[in-house]
Scaffold this active site. Structure first.
Site, mmCIF file in Angstrom:
data_model
loop_
_atom_site.group_PDB
_atom_site.id
_atom_site.type_symbol
_atom_site.label_atom_id
_atom_site.label_comp_id
_atom_site.label_asym_id
_atom_site.label_seq_id
_atom_site.Cartn_x
_atom_site.Cartn_y
_atom_site.Cartn_z
ATOM 1 N N ASP A 143 -5.759 -25.462 -7.984
ATOM 2 C CA ASP A 143 -5.830 -26.863 -8.389
ATOM 3 C C ASP A 143 -4.755 -27.659 -7.634
ATOM 4 O O ASP A 143 -3.733 -27.092 -7.239
ATOM 5 C CB ASP A 143 -5.575 -26.915 -9.900
ATOM 6 C CG ASP A 143 -5.716 -28.309 -10.459
ATOM 7 O OD1 ASP A 143 -6.537 -29.079 -9.937
ATOM 8 O OD2 ASP A 143 -5.011 -28.624 -11.434
ATOM 9 N N GLU A 144 -4.974 -28.940 -7.429
ATOM 10 C CA GLU A 144 -3.993 -29.827 -6.781
ATOM 11 C C GLU A 144 -3.529 -29.257 -5.434
ATOM 12 O O GLU A 144 -2.333 -29.185 -5.155
ATOM 13 C CB GLU A 144 -2.760 -30.052 -7.677
ATOM 14 C CG GLU A 144 -3.079 -30.601 -9.056
ATOM 15 C CD GLU A 144 -3.347 -32.094 -9.093
ATOM 16 O OE1 GLU A 144 -3.601 -32.685 -8.012
ATOM 17 O OE2 GLU A 144 -3.317 -32.658 -10.187
ATOM 18 N N ARG A 180 -5.120 -45.033 -12.024
ATOM 19 C CA ARG A 180 -4.882 -44.607 -13.414
ATOM 20 C C ARG A 180 -5.596 -45.539 -14.384
ATOM 21 O O ARG A 180 -5.747 -45.237 -15.562
ATOM 22 C CB ARG A 180 -3.383 -44.630 -13.788
ATOM 23 C CG ARG A 180 -2.447 -43.713 -13.011
ATOM 24 C CD ARG A 180 -2.895 -42.317 -12.934
ATOM 25 N NE ARG A 180 -3.592 -42.070 -11.674
ATOM 26 C CZ ARG A 180 -4.432 -41.064 -11.490
ATOM 27 N NH1 ARG A 180 -4.675 -40.218 -12.460
ATOM 28 N NH2 ARG A 180 -5.042 -40.903 -10.343
ATOM 29 N N GLN A 202 -4.014 -38.379 -2.890
ATOM 30 C CA GLN A 202 -3.062 -38.350 -4.003
ATOM 31 C C GLN A 202 -1.896 -37.409 -3.721
ATOM 32 O O GLN A 202 -1.248 -36.916 -4.645
ATOM 33 C CB GLN A 202 -3.770 -37.933 -5.288
ATOM 34 C CG GLN A 202 -4.743 -38.989 -5.778
ATOM 35 C CD GLN A 202 -5.324 -38.632 -7.138
ATOM 36 O OE1 GLN A 202 -4.611 -38.641 -8.135
ATOM 37 N NE2 GLN A 202 -6.594 -38.304 -7.163
ATOM 38 N N LYS A 243 -12.670 -33.614 -11.767
ATOM 39 C CA LYS A 243 -12.123 -32.445 -11.097
ATOM 40 C C LYS A 243 -11.970 -31.260 -12.046
ATOM 41 O O LYS A 243 -12.409 -30.150 -11.739
ATOM 42 C CB LYS A 243 -10.758 -32.814 -10.509
ATOM 43 C CG LYS A 243 -10.034 -31.668 -9.866
ATOM 44 C CD LYS A 243 -8.576 -32.015 -9.656
ATOM 45 C CE LYS A 243 -7.856 -32.033 -10.989
ATOM 46 N NZ LYS A 243 -6.395 -32.083 -10.849
ATOM 47 N N THR A 244 -11.364 -31.529 -13.192
ATOM 48 C CA THR A 244 -11.125 -30.432 -14.135
ATOM 49 C C THR A 244 -12.447 -29.867 -14.641
ATOM 50 O O THR A 244 -12.613 -28.658 -14.768
ATOM 51 C CB THR A 244 -10.259 -30.920 -15.306
ATOM 52 O OG1 THR A 244 -9.085 -31.510 -14.762
ATOM 53 C CG2 THR A 244 -9.858 -29.773 -16.208
#
Length: 682
Positions: free
Chosen positions: A212-213, A589, A243, A33-34
């Site tokens: 973002d997010e 994770r 998420q 994503k980043t």
DNA sequence: ATGATAACAGTTTTT
DNA sequence: CTGTTATCAT
């Protein structure tokens, strides 16, 4: 151009190239994503040629902003002016600095934190619980409801009361020129909403916006974005509906689920290739999240080959659980695994205690992420209050915090009298103290205190004069004047507190060195918006809540407390789908090895409670039956087996140990863990 | 004004 | 069982 595209997969490339109109990038866990968002920014600037000043990229945390800035800058040709890439709140702060005058307020406002907010509320209201009032006010602000409207809407008398407190609170903030976290966004929205020219100019100024997010945004943030995009609709949001774990604090999953309804003509790109975890981990994650109804629907696919099966532990109680986790971690460390690649997650912080004890007993060093943040520690907040009074002696709120630290013989009664009299005189408390005669003051406070107050006021004014000069030596004069470190001597955790004060002084000096032109006021507003960034690498493993783990990754991951009532946590206001997403966040994770642990009983809130295994273990396809299917060893609970030495016994539990299955076998009363290959089935 | 004890509540947390 | 806050003597 090559630099940007070489490292991207097809889906990521199409997300980067789609620059016009609304774009929704559904970025699964570990899907890069980043990388995608930073590449898109680099593409806009270097390939399309959009001036950096016309882009705006917003995140939720300073940490994310920092990471993105670093990664974007490494992609962007270095002669470009840096684009605005910051948190929502920092954007609000910058915007208000240049525009708050339009609503008749001065831009010398001070940003207050949650603690300050609660103190103000406690003063206004004494009967209703402050936490409730604070969260209701926050809810009103984030729904853009003004005090009078809140009052009209309220049906219960308590809510009428809250609306009144809200009104008084707003008046207090305005008269002291304070701004709370919510105001940074809702005042920004208000200004854009009420000034068409400002709205149009601002929207034209930021022609390409990225968020973002996005799954963590709320109603206010959506409305703000609609204002910011009103002239172009070039909005690209990145997020993962699976998420979304902040519903309880006002995030609206619907924003990401119905993005195409809020912004018509949306292009959707799904990033489903996962670069983090092995397939067995992703299969478990996919199986679990599949049970949610309200979601876009995504299936993560591993790019890594192979991988061990997910292990499931079951132990008798939390002590055994901690011991077992600690033993496994010890083994990993002894085999050369880096401590920073190991983490233990839990749904609620209370579970950390037993775990910590187990880790301590096994001599495993750990680092607890979360907990009390640096800037929230009492001694640091005192320092901040001192500095605030130095910039603005009329800040009664900060003054009251520090006026008796160190003790100057003033108690609650004396402070109340001082405040009341100064209000009557139309002065701030500081002005009242400095302008009143000794005789007047002696009627309010002890004789001995009058002298102390005079000295205090002199020091503050002296430092105020110094704060207008070069700030490099400022902190030394400050410590000389108030001897903060001396006053901490003799208190519990003295050494830690003094170390924290030194740390703060160090931070101040660093800030001044790096930003020589910044004023004391700018320093303070910046640190109010800053979270802890002192949780860095080290030689210890990590333990933290699932919430705190979002965005992180670890080779070896343990999730404890996999029981009904803990994960999912069941209580009022609990949302099973959000709990499931928490399970999903936890699982995703893990990079190489994942272990889920449950206990039969747990000591919590002073009581021991019998617990059953989390439904999520079954939903994830990890019940004993499926473990049996995956490998060819057919053992399940209740099976009779024979061991060469211990004789016949009954299987009570099946778990994974490396490549093999480990059986918990009851040999006529004595229970043992035995590898499956050492027994034969009867 | 300050320190000691009783009563009480008790997810998740960033800005 | 914890940690926090309200109340009460000193």
């Amino acid at each position: 151009m090559d630099k940007i595209f070489d490292a991207l997969n097809d889906a990521q490339k199409s997300a980067v190239e789609q620059i016009d109109g609304p774009v929704l990038i559904l970025a699964g866990a570990g899907s890069g994503k980043t990388k995608t968002i930073t590449s898109r920014l680099a593409y806009l600037l270097d390939v399309v040629g959009v001036p950096a000043s016309q882009t705006l990229t917003l995140t939720f945390t300073n940490k994310a902003a920092k990471e993105m800035r670093e990664r974007a800058m490494s992609l962007i040709s270095n002669n470009t002016y840096p684009p605005l890439l910051c948190t929502f709140h920092k954007f609000g702060l910058l915007f208000l600095k240049s525009n708050i005058h339009l609503m008749g307020r001065s831009n010398t406002f001070v940003v207050i934190d949650t603690d300050d907010k609660k103190k103000i509320l406690k003063k206004i209201n004494s009967d209703l619980p402050t936490a409730l009032v604070a969260s209701e006010i926050s809810r009103y602000k984030n729904s853009l409801i003004e005090p009078d409207e809140a009052y009209r809407q309220a049906e219960l008398t308590n809510y009428k009361h809250i609306a009144k407190i809200y009104e008084e609170y707003q008046a207090y903030l305005a008269s002291n020129n304070l701004v709370d976290f919510d105001d940074l966004l809702c005042l920004t929205f208000k200004l854009l909403n009420e000034n068409d020219d400002l709205c149009r100019n601002t929207s034209e100024r930021y022609r390409y916006i990225m968020i973002d997010e996005y799954q963590d945004t709320n109603e206010l943030q959506l409305q703000l974005l609609q204002k910011l995009c009103s002239t172009h609709n070039n909005l690209c949001v990145v997020g993962d509906d699976d998420q979304s774990i902040y519903g309880w604090r006002g995030a609206h999953v619907r924003n990401i689920l119905e993005f195409d309804q809020d912004f018509t003509g949306t292009t959707v790109v799904k990033l489903e290739h996962n670069y983090r975890s092995t397939q067995p981990i992703l299969t478990v994650a996919n199986a679990l999240i599949e049970h949610n109804r309200t979601r876009h629907g995504k299936t993560l696919i591993a790019t890594k080959a192979g991988g061990d099966a997910v292990a499931v532990f079951n132990t008798h109680d939390e002590t055994e659980e901690a011991k077992k986790v600690a033993t496994e971690i010890r083994k990993l460390l002894d085999s050369g695994v880096r401590a920073s690649e190991i983490a233990v997650l839990y749904r609620i912080n209370a579970l950390s205690r037993s775990l910590e004890e187990g880790l301590n007993r096994a001599g495993v060093g750990y680092r607890l992420v979360g907990g009390l943040r640096f800037y929230d520690r009492a001694e640091i907040k005192d320092l901040i209050s001192y500095l605030r009074v130095i910039i603005n002696v009329h800040d009664n709120f900060s003054l009251k915090r520090i006026i008796n630290k160190p003790k100057r013989g003033l108690g609650k009664a004396a402070l109340d009298k001082l405040e009341l009299n100064s209000m009557d005189a139309g002065l701030s408390m500081f002005e009242y103290i400095t302008t009143s005669t000794d005789a007047t003051l002696e009627t309010l406070v002890r004789k001995k205190s009058v002298g102390e107050l005079r000295l205090f006021a002199r020091e503050i004014l002296d430092l105020q004069a110094r704060s207008n000069e070069a700030l490099y030596n400022f902190i030394d004069f400050f410590e000389d004047a108030f001897r903060i470190k001396e006053t901490l001597k003799g208190l519990p955790d003295e050494a830690e507190k003094i170390a924290n004060v030194d740390e703060f002084y160090g931070l101040f000096r660093d800030y001044i060195t790096q930003n020589p032109d910044m004023s004391l006021a700018e320093f303070l507003n910046d640190i109010t918006l800053q979270s802890d960034q002192d949780q860095v690498e080290g030689e210890s493993i990590y333990i933290m809540s699932i919430h705190a783990s979002k965005g992180l990754e670890f080779e070896h991951l343990f999730v404890i407390g996999m029981e009904e009532g803990f994960l999912p946590l069941i209580g009022d206001g609990s949302d099973l789908e959000e709990e499931r997403r928490l399970g999903y966040v936890a699982i995703t994770r893990a990079k190489i090895h994942l272990t889920l642990s449950s206990v039969n009983s747990r000591f919590y809130k002073g009581r021991r409670t019998e617990l059953s295994k989390s439904r999520f273990i079954n939903e994830a396809g990890l019940c004993e039956g499926s473990l049996r299917l995956e490998k060819n060893t057919s053992y399940k609970k209740g099976d009779l087996v024979r061991h060469k030495i211990f004789g016949p016994g009954r299987v009570e539990g099946v778990s994974k140990s490396g490549r093999e299955f480990k059986l918990l076998i009851n040999f006529g009363g004595s229970k043992r863990d035995i590898l499956a290959s050492f027994v034969e089935k009867l």
